[in-house]
Design a protein around this motif. Structure first.
Motif, mmCIF file in Angstrom:
data_model
loop_
_atom_site.group_PDB
_atom_site.id
_atom_site.type_symbol
_atom_site.label_atom_id
_atom_site.label_comp_id
_atom_site.label_asym_id
_atom_site.label_seq_id
_atom_site.Cartn_x
_atom_site.Cartn_y
_atom_site.Cartn_z
ATOM 1 N N GLU A 19 -6.496 18.849 8.857
ATOM 2 C CA GLU A 19 -5.449 19.094 9.849
ATOM 3 C C GLU A 19 -5.971 20.060 10.888
ATOM 4 O O GLU A 19 -6.798 20.917 10.560
ATOM 5 N N TYR A 65 -8.426 8.683 6.425
ATOM 6 C CA TYR A 65 -7.385 9.484 7.060
ATOM 7 C C TYR A 65 -7.133 10.751 6.271
ATOM 8 O O TYR A 65 -6.989 11.839 6.831
ATOM 9 N N GLU A 66 -7.099 10.611 4.960
ATOM 10 C CA GLU A 66 -6.819 11.791 4.143
ATOM 11 C C GLU A 66 -7.948 12.803 4.200
ATOM 12 O O GLU A 66 -7.734 13.990 3.971
ATOM 13 N N MET A 86 -7.938 -1.519 4.036
ATOM 14 C CA MET A 86 -6.853 -0.533 4.127
ATOM 15 C C MET A 86 -7.061 0.662 3.200
ATOM 16 O O MET A 86 -6.889 1.807 3.644
ATOM 17 N N PRO A 87 -7.439 0.475 1.937
ATOM 18 C CA PRO A 87 -7.671 1.655 1.094
ATOM 19 C C PRO A 87 -8.739 2.573 1.682
ATOM 20 O O PRO A 87 -8.621 3.800 1.589
ATOM 21 N N VAL A 88 -9.749 1.986 2.327
ATOM 22 C CA VAL A 88 -10.795 2.792 2.946
ATOM 23 C C VAL A 88 -10.207 3.610 4.082
ATOM 24 O O VAL A 88 -10.477 4.807 4.227
ATOM 25 N N PHE A 105 -13.014 4.254 14.234
ATOM 26 C CA PHE A 105 -12.993 3.369 13.083
ATOM 27 C C PHE A 105 -12.952 1.959 13.646
ATOM 28 O O PHE A 105 -11.927 1.306 13.669
ATOM 29 N N GLN A 152 -17.873 2.535 6.277
ATOM 30 C CA GLN A 152 -17.716 3.251 7.542
ATOM 31 C C GLN A 152 -18.976 4.070 7.761
ATOM 32 O O GLN A 152 -19.109 5.175 7.269
ATOM 33 N N ILE A 156 -7.124 4.561 4.500
ATOM 34 C CA ILE A 156 -6.256 5.624 3.977
ATOM 35 C C ILE A 156 -7.114 6.783 3.483
ATOM 36 O O ILE A 156 -6.841 7.952 3.771
ATOM 37 N N ARG A 190 1.518 13.443 4.444
ATOM 38 C CA ARG A 190 0.650 14.460 5.026
ATOM 39 C C ARG A 190 0.911 15.844 4.469
ATOM 40 O O ARG A 190 0.123 16.751 4.649
ATOM 41 N N MET A 223 -13.226 10.118 15.899
ATOM 42 C CA MET A 223 -13.991 9.331 14.949
ATOM 43 C C MET A 223 -13.576 7.885 15.128
ATOM 44 O O MET A 223 -12.442 7.522 14.855
ATOM 45 N N LYS A 257 -4.637 16.678 12.893
ATOM 46 C CA LYS A 257 -5.286 15.399 13.168
ATOM 47 C C LYS A 257 -4.346 14.469 13.909
ATOM 48 O O LYS A 257 -3.120 14.586 13.784
ATOM 49 N N TRP A 258 -4.933 13.606 14.672
ATOM 50 C CA TRP A 258 -4.153 12.642 15.432
ATOM 51 C C TRP A 258 -4.761 11.261 15.236
ATOM 52 O O TRP A 258 -5.948 11.145 14.910
ATOM 53 N N PHE A 277 0.842 -1.191 0.000
ATOM 54 C CA PHE A 277 0.000 0.000 0.000
ATOM 55 C C PHE A 277 0.878 1.240 0.000
ATOM 56 O O PHE A 277 2.017 1.189 0.451
ATOM 57 N N VAL A 305 2.371 4.764 1.258
ATOM 58 C CA VAL A 305 2.507 5.439 2.542
ATOM 59 C C VAL A 305 1.917 6.837 2.400
ATOM 60 O O VAL A 305 2.205 7.541 1.439
ATOM 61 N N VAL A 306 1.074 7.204 3.364
ATOM 62 C CA VAL A 306 0.380 8.479 3.242
ATOM 63 C C VAL A 306 1.347 9.630 3.450
ATOM 64 O O VAL A 306 2.175 9.607 4.369
ATOM 65 N N ILE A 318 0.075 4.898 7.707
ATOM 66 C CA ILE A 318 -0.368 6.198 8.178
ATOM 67 C C ILE A 318 0.315 6.494 9.506
ATOM 68 O O ILE A 318 0.628 5.579 10.264
#
Ligand code: SF4
Lengths: 169, 163, 400
Positions: free
Chosen positions: B92, B87-88, B80-82, B32, C21, B84, A162, B30, B94-95, A157, A159-160, B122
């Protein structure tokens, strides 16, 4: 009719379809040839085994058996409360057998699951696509020759990023 | 006169600590929650270990309205794609809290379809150990996170220099 | 002149992605719905977002190790899964467990059933906008967690059974603690029913929603409270008793309409019956050991025997050394049990080694959920949470 009666009749009527009949820990197991499974289950359903409790497959790679794959059907008769396991054997070269979706709707998802995890094709299934794994998954994970840790798909996958600078504290 | 008035009525501080104080005491999580840890997270919200005591009871199920992502449960390769994407979508600052062994390392599921730790992909700020973590553990993680938020520098949020 | 409301409202078809979700999908369900206005014309559930390779993992763990994995499959009632797997392994290997073990297992299963149904009813109420029932239910669930913690050491991932018995006996005075919680359950169940049963909103949103017919229930492989709400009189605890269920007196809850409301009623009645079973099992609790004799080579002897006697030491090594220990005969066993959701079966195939050759779980959630697309068709979008809630889908078990 009791299970024993039904079984002996099945064996009489379909001599070449039935490979063997065994018993283990009080459970009846009927071993049959893959292509005949639909006819046999139609008969069994008419004889009272009205409920398909479970449908799954086994990869006989190291266990040994008539063929590489066995698809097992767990039937239940609500009237007498008897259970019966039917195992249909299919070879590695042509892993396909008729779908029983026309008899029990529950076979729809379960056959998709077997297809997803073992790569066994069910002819006549209305919508045979992967169910558990992503559509672009390659290979059939529950086959014995598929490694448990997979083939790197779990670390594949991005890596994000930011887009900010943040110090690690 | 005026001087005394100001002294007793006005508190001086830096902008940074005021913002951090505000942020850390009103985290909007939130959840998950995918598996068993999600159920334990429900217990954290319920009466006995009430998360509202830490100003974080405003559970949002939309990433756009929250600033803390709590990943509770195992993440499969299909999920996992969900994750990511979600998260995106969080704005900001964000933690991320990784709750439980599965989210942090894959836990007992060392198999082809479970991600062995979301922190490979992430950024994660707080890890809560346990399988599942006890609600008290999650609260502890929360307090740790609040400390972290309190120490943040606003300058950190400047865009990274172009490579 | 026609009134405005009688004019047909022109709408376009719309495709809505629901989940994975989303607060009312309980984790990881995803449904792709085609809407005509607010009416769902087609729904395609997409599952597998929590597929974790349970069955592959089972091929590498030995019989007792896999029990820890079964907890994680159904996190609303883990003890039922522990018991079901232990029963399957015992049938395969051919172990008889003591009466006391069986009674404690029954007690634990029924407590789990109460906890599961309380949470399910609570969540259903939350999804339909009534928070109180959830808070009532969850408070009790915490109390039941405490009971589990006393007996097993953990709240959720209990791993209480072993193949051949239990990890440890219940402590002294446990019955008093259980009885206290049971009284509370009785009260809270009444409270919840007073809140909901005659509540107009509740009735409007649950009655005649998601009706399942008897034939469909059989064809789709539906079991448990969902099947009993359609009028099928089938409860594995009664029809194929396991773990001494034949010693207990209780009624099977049945309803006739098969809608969301009936499923709720059946669950509430099952809570009552479970209370009854728990009381009986505490009353009649036999004495004895909770694990089979270590001499048979299936269980570890107590530690002081291992350190102080040569037999103990030998037994200990017999179990723990590689290529020794629990080796079942070549064969296969399928054991169905009545879990809170329906027929939970474990199917184990053995090739005679320490680890099973194939472990298959028959997950009730998968079969119960497969009828969803049929149930939602023609209903409003806002009925989707009600139907999902009443099915009680547990993603861990659904996707394995
Ligand atoms: S860490 Fe344990 S409790 Fe949490 S999701 Fe994983 S298996 Fe479940």
């Amino acid at each position: 009719m009791t299970a024993a009666n039904i079984l002996s009749k099945i064996k009489e009527n379909f001599p070449e379809a039935v490979l063997d009949m065994t018993e283990f820990a009080g459970e009846q197991i009927l071993h049959v040839r893959g292509p005949d499974i639909l006819t046999l289950l139609t008969k069994l359903k008419a004889d009272g085994f009205n409920f398909l409790a479970d449908l799954t497959a086994i990869d006989n790679l190291t266990l040994g058996g008539y063929e590489r794959f066995a698809v097992s059907y767990h039937l239940l008769c609500h009237q007498t409360g008897e259970r019966l396991t039917v195992k249909a054997y299919i070879p590695e070269e042509k892993p396909s057998l008729p779908s029983v979706e026309s008899l029990w709707k529950t076979a729809d998802w379960q056959e998709r699951e077997v297809f997803d995890l073992y790569g066994i094709k069910f002819e006549g299934h209305p919508n045979l696509i992967r169910i558990m794994n992503p559509d672009d998954f390659e290979g059939y994970p529950l086959r014995k020759d598929y490694p448990r840790l997979g083939r790197k798909e779990r670390s594949d996958f991005p890596v994000v990023d930011r887009g900010i600078q943040k110090k690690k504290s | 006169m005026v001087q005394d008035d100001i002294k007793s009525n006005v508190l001086t501080t830096t902008l940074e600590s005021a913002i951090n104080w505000g942020r850390k005491n009103s985290l909007w999580p939130m959840p998950f929650g995918t598996a068993c840890c999600g159920i334990e997270f429900m217990a954290v919200l319920a009466a006995r270990t009430d998360l509202a005591r830490f100003g974080a009871e405003a559970i949002r199920f939309s990433p756009r309205q929250s600033d803390l992502l709590i990943v509770a449960g195992r993440i499969s390769i299909k999920m996992m794609p969900v994750l990511i994407r979600i998260y995106e979508q969080i704005p900001e600052p964000k933690w991320v809290m990784s709750m439980g062994a599965c989210a942090s390392t894959g836990g007992v599921f060392d198999t082809y379809s479970v991600i062995q730790g979301i922190d490979q992909f992430i950024p994660v700020d707080v890890y809560v150990p346990g399988c599942p973590p006890r609600p008290e553990g999650v609260v502890e993680g929360f307090i740790k996170l609040q400390d972290l938020v309190g120490k943040e520098k606003l300058a950190d949020y400047a865009p990274a220099p172009a490579k | 002149m026609t009134r405005v409301t009688e004019l047909p409202l022109e709408t376009d078809k719309m495709v809505l992605n629901f989940g994975p979700q989303h607060p009312s999908t309980h984790g990881t369900l995803r449904i792709i719905m085609e809407l005509d206005g607010e009416t769902v014309t087609k729904a395609t559930p997409e599952i597998g977002y929590l597929h974790s390779g349970f069955e592959k993992l089972g091929e590498d763990l030995d019989f007792n190790q896999y029990i820890t994995i079964t907890d994680r499959m159904n996190y609303l009632s883990p003890l039922c899964n522990n018991v079901a797997y232990a029963l399957a392994a015992e049938k395969l290997i051919g172990i008889e467990v003591s009466k006391r073990t069986e009674y404690i297992r029954v007690l634990m299963c029924e407590l789990s059933r109460i906890a599961d149904h309380l949470l399910n009813v609570g969540m259903l109420a939350v999804d339909l906008g009534a928070l109180t029932a959830f808070l009532y239910g969850f408070k009790l669930r915490e109390d039941i967690y405490d009971l589990f913690e006393i007996a097993t050491g953990t709240r959720l991932t209990t791993s209480y059974t072993l193949v051949g018995g239990l990890m440890r006996d219940i402590p002294d005075g446990y019955d008093k603690a259980v009885l206290k919680v049971l009284d509370e359950v009785d009260k809270v169940a009444n409270d919840i029913e007073t809140l909901l049963n005659k509540n107009r909103i509740w009735q409007d949103r649950t009655k005649k929603i998601g009706i399942i017919s008897k034939e469909d229930a059989i064809s789709y492989g539906i079991t448990g409270p969902m099947a009993r709400a359609t009028g099928i009189e089938w409860d594995i605890r009664v029809n194929e008793p396991y773990s001494s269920y034949e010693d207990f007196e209780f009624d099977v809850a049945i309803a006739l309409n098969g809608d969301v409301f009936d499923r709720y009623l059946v669950r509430m009645e099952e809570i009552r019956q479970s209370i009854k079973i728990c009381r009986q099992s505490l009353e009649k609790m036999p004495s004895g050991d909770v694990i089979v004799d270590p001499g048979l080579g299936y269980s570890l002897p107590p530690k002081d025997e291992v350190y102080n006697s040569i037999e103990g030491l030998i037994y200990h090594f017999e179990v723990t050394m590689p290529n020794r220990g629990m080796t079942p005969p070549v064969g296969e066993a399928y054991v169905p049990t009545e879990s809170p959701n329906g027929e939970l079966g474990f199917y184990i195939v053995s090739d005679g080694n320490r680890t099973p050759y194939r472990v298959r779980t028959r997950p009730p959630s998968l079969m119960n959920y497969s009828i969803f697309s049929k149930l939602i068709e023609g209903h409003m979008l806002s009925d989707a949470p009600a139907i999902i809630g009443s099915i009680n889908v547990i993603a861990g078990e659904l996707d394995r």
